[in-house]
Design an enzyme around this catalytic site. Structure first.
Site, PDB file in Angstrom:
ATOM      1  CB  CYS A  12     -17.385 -38.086 -52.924  1.00 53.89           C
ATOM      2  SG  CYS A  12     -18.320 -38.044 -51.385  1.00 53.89           S
ATOM      3  CB  VAL A  52     -20.889 -33.865 -53.039  1.00 54.39           C
ATOM      4  CG1 VAL A  52     -20.889 -32.587 -53.831  1.00 54.39           C
ATOM      5  CG2 VAL A  52     -19.482 -34.398 -52.854  1.00 54.39           C
ATOM      6  CB  SER A  65     -24.798 -40.103 -48.390  1.00 60.38           C
ATOM      7  OG  SER A  65     -24.250 -40.468 -47.145  1.00 60.38           O
TER       8      SER A  65
END
Ligand SMILES: N[C@@H](CCC(=O)N[C@@H](CS)C(=O)NCC(=O)O)C(=O)O
Length: 220
Positions: A12, A52, A65
């Protein structure tokens, strides 16, 4: 405060932003890998988006993020954002600008036809053109100081390099500023550390399972 724990998925690019920043700051952290395509129940319980990265700090959960990046920047030294408010705000805008480029690399990886592959390459080239124009300074995005803006562009350059190495597709072709920037970013230890072991193989396997055009083309 206990050690922060990052919940990751091996390839990712959004997670990679957090890893590079943690490495650059020398933070002692734990990392847990999950499969985002088959997430465990405990992850779905703690993650509001099911995506995520997630950063666990004591009993608190952080997601997105860019938010995780801003938190780490505030809490740990050294600082990577420029001090001037306007420059910092501009940096944040350009940091967000790279997110769809990550999506572009994923689309290209999964494209099943030449038409789609060409379309996604063109979309990335169109988008990166503005980055190429703004990236006039050297060596880093803001000039002399390595910053968050460099970190947030890094996962894109890692994937651009992957396509160049395995398929001879050079998305940065003709963008000298970006190529120079990419070379410097990729040479950084933190960036190399953020690439999981076997990264290329994992990417290639996913392309194989998917029947991706670029792999077929390579085998002709
Ligand atoms: N806006 C999010 C994007 C994160 C994201 O898209 N992560 C992907 C993996 S690279 C994911 O978890 N996907 C699982 C899903 O969409 O269910 C961020 O910046 O953190």
């Amino acid at each position: 405060m206990s050690k922060p724990k990052l919940i990751s998925f091996n390839v990712c690019p959004f997670v990679q932003r957090s890893v590079i920043l943690l490495e650059e700051k020398g933070v002692d952290y734990d990392i847990d890998f999950i499969d985002v395509y088959d997430p465990p129940a405990w992850f779905l319980e703690i993650s509001p988006t099911g995506k995520v990265p997630v950063l666990q700090v004591d009993d608190e959960i952080l997601f997105e993020s860019n938010v995780i990046g801003e938190y780490l920047e505030e809490v740990y030294d050294p600082k990577f954002h420029p001090a001037d408010a306007l420059t910092k705000a501009k940096n944040r805008a350009w940091m967000e600008y790279t997110s769809p480029l990550y999506g572009g690399t994923f689309n290209l990886m999964m494209a099943k036809t030449k038409e789609d592959a060409d379309k996604y390459i063109q979309q990335m080239r169109d988008r990166q053109e503005s980055l190429n124009e703004i990236k006039q300074k050297r060596p880093w995005f803001n000039g002399d100081d390595f910053s968050m803006a460099d970190i947030f562009a890094a996962p894109y350059f890692v994937r651009v390099e992957f396509f160049k190495k395995h398929f001879n597709v050079d998305i940065l072709e003709g963008n000298a500023n970006l190529q120079d920037w990419s070379d410097r970013v990729l040479a950084r230890n933190s960036v190399q550390e953020s690439i999981v072991e076997g990264f290329d193989g994992i990417m290639l396997d996913r392309m194989k399972e998917n029947g991706s055009y670029l792999l077929d083309k390579q085998n002709v």
